[in-house]
Design an enzyme around this catalytic site. Structure first.
Site, PDB file in Angstrom:
ATOM      1  N   HIS A  97      40.871  34.537   3.769  1.00 36.28           N
ATOM      2  CA  HIS A  97      40.569  33.170   4.184  1.00 36.28           C
ATOM      3  C   HIS A  97      39.421  32.623   3.344  1.00 36.28           C
ATOM      4  O   HIS A  97      38.885  33.318   2.458  1.00 36.28           O
ATOM      5  CB  HIS A  97      40.314  33.075   5.686  1.00 36.28           C
ATOM      6  CG  HIS A  97      39.171  33.899   6.192  1.00 36.28           C
ATOM      7  ND1 HIS A  97      37.883  33.746   5.734  1.00 36.28           N
ATOM      8  CD2 HIS A  97      39.118  34.883   7.118  1.00 36.28           C
ATOM      9  CE1 HIS A  97      37.096  34.585   6.375  1.00 36.28           C
ATOM     10  NE2 HIS A  97      37.826  35.305   7.201  1.00 36.28           N
ATOM     11  N   HIS A 112      36.236  34.746   2.784  1.00 42.34           N
ATOM     12  CA  HIS A 112      36.328  35.790   1.756  1.00 42.34           C
ATOM     13  C   HIS A 112      36.192  35.163   0.374  1.00 42.34           C
ATOM     14  O   HIS A 112      35.507  35.671  -0.503  1.00 42.34           O
ATOM     15  CB  HIS A 112      37.686  36.504   1.813  1.00 42.34           C
ATOM     16  CG  HIS A 112      37.944  37.220   3.111  1.00 42.34           C
ATOM     17  ND1 HIS A 112      39.029  36.968   3.899  1.00 42.34           N
ATOM     18  CD2 HIS A 112      37.248  38.188   3.739  1.00 42.34           C
ATOM     19  CE1 HIS A 112      39.003  37.753   4.956  1.00 42.34           C
ATOM     20  NE2 HIS A 112      37.922  38.504   4.884  1.00 42.34           N
ATOM     21  N   CYS A 152      34.893  50.609  18.557  1.00 44.34           N
ATOM     22  CA  CYS A 152      35.639  49.350  18.426  1.00 44.34           C
ATOM     23  C   CYS A 152      36.519  49.438  17.188  1.00 44.34           C
ATOM     24  O   CYS A 152      36.023  49.622  16.081  1.00 44.34           O
ATOM     25  CB  CYS A 152      34.718  48.140  18.319  1.00 44.34           C
ATOM     26  SG  CYS A 152      35.651  46.652  17.867  1.00 44.34           S
ATOM     27  N   CYS A 178      35.821  46.642  14.522  1.00 44.68           N
ATOM     28  CA  CYS A 178      34.607  46.822  13.713  1.00 44.68           C
ATOM     29  C   CYS A 178      34.675  48.112  12.923  1.00 44.68           C
ATOM     30  O   CYS A 178      33.898  48.321  12.011  1.00 44.68           O
ATOM     31  CB  CYS A 178      33.361  46.920  14.578  1.00 44.68           C
ATOM     32  SG  CYS A 178      32.996  45.491  15.551  1.00 44.68           S
ATOM     33  N   CYS A 212      33.169  45.079  23.068  1.00 47.57           N
ATOM     34  CA  CYS A 212      32.530  44.956  21.759  1.00 47.57           C
ATOM     35  C   CYS A 212      31.815  43.602  21.658  1.00 47.57           C
ATOM     36  O   CYS A 212      32.393  42.568  21.984  1.00 47.57           O
ATOM     37  CB  CYS A 212      33.601  45.064  20.674  1.00 47.57           C
ATOM     38  SG  CYS A 212      33.052  44.388  19.108  1.00 47.57           S
ATOM     39  N   HIS A 221      33.886  41.394  18.963  1.00 47.58           N
ATOM     40  CA  HIS A 221      35.278  41.010  19.222  1.00 47.58           C
ATOM     41  C   HIS A 221      35.596  40.815  20.693  1.00 47.58           C
ATOM     42  O   HIS A 221      36.711  40.412  21.032  1.00 47.58           O
ATOM     43  CB  HIS A 221      36.224  42.064  18.624  1.00 47.58           C
ATOM     44  CG  HIS A 221      36.091  42.185  17.150  1.00 47.58           C
ATOM     45  ND1 HIS A 221      35.257  43.099  16.553  1.00 47.58           N
ATOM     46  CD2 HIS A 221      36.640  41.469  16.152  1.00 47.58           C
ATOM     47  CE1 HIS A 221      35.319  42.956  15.243  1.00 47.58           C
ATOM     48  NE2 HIS A 221      36.144  41.969  14.970  1.00 47.58           N
ATOM     49  N   LYS A 273      34.258  29.235  14.404  1.00 47.00           N
ATOM     50  CA  LYS A 273      34.586  30.366  13.515  1.00 47.00           C
ATOM     51  C   LYS A 273      36.066  30.326  13.167  1.00 47.00           C
ATOM     52  O   LYS A 273      36.892  29.984  13.995  1.00 47.00           O
ATOM     53  CB  LYS A 273      34.288  31.682  14.232  1.00 47.00           C
ATOM     54  CG  LYS A 273      32.833  31.967  14.345  1.00 47.00           C
ATOM     55  CD  LYS A 273      32.551  33.448  14.064  1.00 47.00           C
ATOM     56  CE  LYS A 273      31.188  33.663  13.473  1.00 47.00           C
ATOM     57  NZ  LYS A 273      30.094  33.170  14.270  1.00 47.00           N
ATOM     58  N   LYS A 305      42.103  34.415  13.035  1.00 51.47           N
ATOM     59  CA  LYS A 305      43.557  34.440  13.036  1.00 51.47           C
ATOM     60  C   LYS A 305      44.088  34.030  14.415  1.00 51.47           C
ATOM     61  O   LYS A 305      45.037  33.270  14.524  1.00 51.47           O
ATOM     62  CB  LYS A 305      44.008  35.865  12.701  1.00 51.47           C
ATOM     63  CG  LYS A 305      45.316  35.907  11.956  1.00 51.47           C
ATOM     64  CD  LYS A 305      45.618  37.318  11.530  1.00 51.47           C
ATOM     65  CE  LYS A 305      46.801  37.851  12.283  1.00 51.47           C
ATOM     66  NZ  LYS A 305      47.068  39.240  12.101  1.00 51.47           N
TER      67      LYS A 305
HETATM   68  N1  MSP Z   1      35.469  45.809   4.494  1.00 50.59           N
HETATM   69  C1  MSP Z   1      34.190  45.379   4.930  1.00 50.59           C
HETATM   70  C2  MSP Z   1      33.186  45.391   3.796  1.00 50.59           C
HETATM   71  C3  MSP Z   1      33.017  46.713   3.132  1.00 50.59           C
HETATM   72  S1  MSP Z   1      31.942  46.590   1.771  1.00 50.59           S
HETATM   73  C4  MSP Z   1      31.730  48.156   1.313  1.00 50.59           C
HETATM   74  C5  MSP Z   1      34.284  43.960   5.501  1.00 50.59           C
HETATM   75  N2  MSP Z   1      35.393  43.265   5.187  1.00 50.59           N
HETATM   76  S2  MSP Z   1      35.709  41.783   5.691  1.00 50.59           S
HETATM   77  O1  MSP Z   1      37.012  41.462   5.161  1.00 50.59           O
HETATM   78  O2  MSP Z   1      35.522  41.682   7.086  1.00 50.59           O
HETATM   79  O3  MSP Z   1      34.637  40.864   5.018  1.00 50.59           O
HETATM   80  C6  MSP Z   1      34.497  40.827   3.630  1.00 50.59           C
HETATM   81  C7  MSP Z   1      33.361  39.925   3.246  1.00 50.59           C
HETATM   82  O4  MSP Z   1      33.700  38.583   3.599  1.00 50.59           O
HETATM   83  C8  MSP Z   1      32.043  40.251   3.961  1.00 50.59           C
HETATM   84  O5  MSP Z   1      30.960  40.169   3.071  1.00 50.59           O
HETATM   85  C9  MSP Z   1      31.940  39.172   5.003  1.00 50.59           C
HETATM   86  O6  MSP Z   1      30.611  38.838   5.330  1.00 50.59           O
HETATM   87  C10 MSP Z   1      32.618  38.022   4.284  1.00 50.59           C
HETATM   88  N3  MSP Z   1      33.097  37.017   5.214  1.00 50.59           N
HETATM   89  C11 MSP Z   1      34.060  37.152   6.176  1.00 50.59           C
HETATM   90  N4  MSP Z   1      34.160  35.968   6.845  1.00 50.59           N
HETATM   91  C12 MSP Z   1      33.290  35.075   6.343  1.00 50.59           C
HETATM   92  C13 MSP Z   1      33.033  33.718   6.532  1.00 50.59           C
HETATM   93  N5  MSP Z   1      33.644  33.006   7.466  1.00 50.59           N
HETATM   94  N6  MSP Z   1      32.141  33.134   5.697  1.00 50.59           N
HETATM   95  C14 MSP Z   1      31.563  33.794   4.653  1.00 50.59           C
HETATM   96  N7  MSP Z   1      31.792  35.074   4.448  1.00 50.59           N
HETATM   97  C15 MSP Z   1      32.508  35.781   5.364  1.00 50.59           C
HETATM   98  O7  MSP Z   1      33.352  43.534   6.144  1.00 50.59           O
END
Ligand code: MSP
Length: 725
Positions: free
Chosen positions: A21, A24, A129, A132, A147, A150, A296, A299
């Protein structure tokens, strides 16, 4: 040891359990911009990004789609690569934790810490969880079981497990972070980590699982798989092949990550590295990108912004520009399509695109399409403050660096309007147009980290071939008078404009019916559907109106006539032999006790206001979360019910009447409504109903319904799609 000539930047690796999304993508755009800036500074840059593919979360997501985990992640990863390519993100390696070299490295690292006495066998019992991928202690959980992130029930897991001696590192971590204030950026995040380390005792960390098949096996005890965070964090070492020469050249890294995973990257990752005697990296944490109203993306809410769709609609230039310009680094921001379009139209199209076009058209007209020979006017060139831009980059203030570049573009626009090269002599026009074309060249180089595609396009139009090599160390070319007498290539519009169309959100119709048995008891229901609302947390005008209503009806609330209407409902419950509280009674008591109506959000507050005024029971649900139509009926004991804020199924007393959709009970008698279909800030479409009893006329109930719809539309926007008239 990393030299000043090398730069290693990494992002968090994403969980590919769902599609990527905008959150990311935001992180990867930030990292790409910082990587490109360092390339402009002349460094050898290695930029690592990728996906975190092991663990229960992925295993379950794969099972849901009836796929084996590897097939599933292979399919999912394509979406991530596609999204990041669509945004012109150019990684050096896209790492997947299922890559063979990574699995090998994780096993090697695990074994090393085991041999060195940092990992030992023990027993673990804890609350886990799945979402997480983390264990919690009961005190961290809501009501001891849910959690905190979540709001889902954690599972009790007891098993033999390998432990990492995290507890050994508490003092060392504090000492290191205190001595190296720049190791975590921004300071707010560093202070949070330090405060937590000083307050909370670190326990050893369970780093293996017995019953998770989808993971990397412990090399000397294959029935265990390695804990997913232990596995994932090591991707940063795999990326540059620890402990090879390449590793020694590029390490330590700059880890760009979201604010939610700073603890994992400091307490845990720093300790793992200390145990392996590896130098510690720098952690740089960005904020979150949410939706308007601070909602936020998730999904389950179905409100996720797909970066691929966005890039296709508006181009990578507009999306990158918006993300990098709008949100101050480190802070949370929100995404709005309207704001993106506004910035694109005014800052990109009107300001930069138009300038380029004007300059090129004039060079075509006056100089046959060849850049005239002249010197760049100092009056203009002195307006560019490169030192300031460099300074902003060193503090990750990318939005300010971009703003500074565009303030120079504004100066260029001012300069062309003042000099009027279309009216001036050939000689004067040569100076003006050369100055502007030369400035556009400089701007294009500076913009490369932000919008590589637009940057390269501007250079091409100025007759420069922008190969990747051109940009290596190109900060040296951010000087004036370097533009040659090229033939220009004016082509097309660099930044197309877009029109903002308020999305007409259409609701499906939801019918509300009452079973004949309940009708006999005097229960009647009138309903309406409102589509396209924007629910807000609070509105000042609504707060004022709520206060006025309370003052207006206060005396009436204890009066006979008003209470008779409520008793009309209570008589129905009596006949059924159930003990429930009537919701109007509830509301009245709250108002009498607190002197005001509760404050939930602008939709709920709107109907509560009318509910209080007219003593009518009101129900409202988010249509997009409902399955099928709604029906009032006697409870048959079959469908589940999870009331508001309870998150767990509750038993419903016998003889109750309930409101159901096709799958579950969404409300029972007049107590709390269900959690899953409640109206919140993400709600777009509402079905609303007024319940009446035998003491209320049809006209009275319909008037209340109409009033509720008017109030909701006044405070949340939207339109009536259907109403019982
Ligand atoms: N897999 C772990 C990270 C492991 S690093 C060794 C994880 N994955 S995640 O898919 O949940 O998130 C990936 C990255 O995207 C994280 O840095 C997270 O903070 C970032 N984001 C997820 N949602 C976000 C927003 N809505 N806004 C900005 N960044 C966000 O955590």
């Amino acid at each position: 040891m990393q030299s000043n000539k090398r730069f290693y930047i990494t992002t968090a690796i994403d969980y590919p359990n769902a599609k990527p999304h905008l959150g990311h993508a935001y992180e990867k755009v930030l990292a790409d911009c910082i990587a490109r800036w360092n390339f402009l500074l002349g460094k050898d840059v290695f930029f690592l990004t990728g996906t975190d593919e092991h663990g229960l979360k992925i295993q379950r997501a794969a099972a849901e789609q009836k796929m084996n985990p590897k097939e599933f992640v292979d399919k999912q990863v394509k979406f991530f690569k596609e999204a990041y390519s669509a945004l012109d993100i150019e990684w050096s390696r896209f790492i997947r934790t299922t890559d063979a070299d990574h699995e090998e490295l994780v096993q090697k690292f695990f074994e090393k810490l085991y041999k060195d006495g940092y990992i030992y066998m023990g027993k673990y019992k804890g609350l886990y969880c799945v979402d997480c991928e983390a264990f919690y202690t009961a005190k961290d959980l809501i009501n001891g079981s849910l959690c905190p992130v979540h709001k889902r029930k954690c599972e009790i897991v007891e098993e033999e497990s390998y432990f990492f001696k995290l507890s050994k590192f508490q003092d060392k971590l504090i000492e290191f972070i205190e001595k190296n204030p720049n190791c975590i950026f921004p300071d707010t995040r560093r202070n949070e980590v330090l405060a937590r380390l000083k307050k909370e005792k670190l326990h050893d960390l369970s780093v293996s699982r017995l019953n998770v098949e989808w993971g990397i096996p412990v090399p000397f005890d294959k029935k265990h798989t390695i804990y997913v965070w232990f596995d994932a964090l090591l991707n940063y070492l795999t990326g540059i092949k620890w402990p090879s020469k390449k590793f020694r050249q590029y390490w330590p890294a700059l880890h760009l990550i979201g604010k939610d995973i700073v603890w994992f990257h400091t307490a845990i990752w720093f300790s793992m590295l200390m145990a392996a005697k590896i130098k510690l990296p720098k952690i740089v944490a960005h904020g979150f990108i949410n939706l308007e109203g601070n909602v936020k993306m998730s999904k389950s809410k179905g409100n996720v912004i797909d970066p691929i769709v966005l890039a296709e609609k508006y181009s990578s230039n507009a999306v990158r520009y918006y993300l990098l310009r709008e949100i101050p680094f480190g802070e949370d921001g929100y995404f709005s399509e309207k704001a993106l379009i506004e910035r694109n139209n005014t800052e990109l199209a009107d300001s930069l695109g138009n300038l380029l076009n004007r300059v090129l058209v004039l060079i075509e007209k006056k100089f046959n399409g060849v850049i005239p020979k002249a010197k760049t006017s100092e009056e203009l060139s002195k307006k560019l403050n490169v030192a300031k831009i460099k300074g902003y980059f060193s503090k990750f203030e990318l939005h300010l660096a971009l703003k500074e570049i565009f303030s120079f573009v504004d100066e260029c626009n001012r300069y062309i309007n003042e000099k009027q090269p279309w009216n001036s002599s050939r000689e004067e026009a040569a100076t003006t147009l050369y100055s502007l074309a030369d400035s556009l060249r400089v701007v294009a180089i500076l913009l490369w980290p932000f919008m590589p595609n637009a940057s390269e396009e501007i250079l091409k139009q100025l007759g420069i071939k922008p190969s990747r090599e051109f940009f290596k160390g190109a900060i040296e070319k951010v000087k004036f008078n370097l533009l040659k007498q090229n033939k220009i290539n004016r082509s097309g519009i660099l930044f197309p404009k877009f029109e903002f169309k308020e999305e007409k959100i259409k609701a499906r119709d939801v019918k509300v019916s009452v079973s004949p048995e309940l009708k006999k008891l005097g229960l009647k229901v009138y309903s309406a559907v409102i589509e396209g609302v924007k629910v807000k947390r609070k509105s000042r005008a609504l707060e004022k109106e709520k206060q006025e209503i309370v003052i207006k009806v206060k005396d009436k609330l204890t009066g006979k006539e008003y209470n008779r209407l409520i008793e009309g409902y209570e008589k129905i419950y009596e006949k059924l032999g159930i003990k429930v509280r009537n919701s109007v009674r509830n509301l009245v008591e709250q108002v009498l006790a607190n002197g005001r109506l509760p404050q939930i959000n602008t939709a709920v507050d709107s109907y509560n206001l009318v509910s209080l005024e007219k003593a009518v029971v009101v129900g409202a649900h988010d249509i997009d979360k409902l399955k099928g139509d709604i029906r009032f009926e006697f409870y048959d004991g079959k469908k589940p019910f999870v009331p508001l804020e309870e998150k767990q199924q509750r038993k419903i007393p016998e003889n109750s009447f309930v409101v159901v959709d096709d799958e579950r009970v969404i409300c029972f008698a007049d107590e709390k409504q269900c959690d899953e279909t409640k109206i919140d800030l993400a709600t777009k479409n509402i079905v609303i109903y007024v319940q009446g009893n035998s003491l209320m006329s049809e006209a009275y109930c319909k008037e209340a319904l109409r009033k509720i719809c008017d109030k909701i539309i006044a405070y949340c926007g939207g339109r009536i799609k259907r109403i019982d008239r």
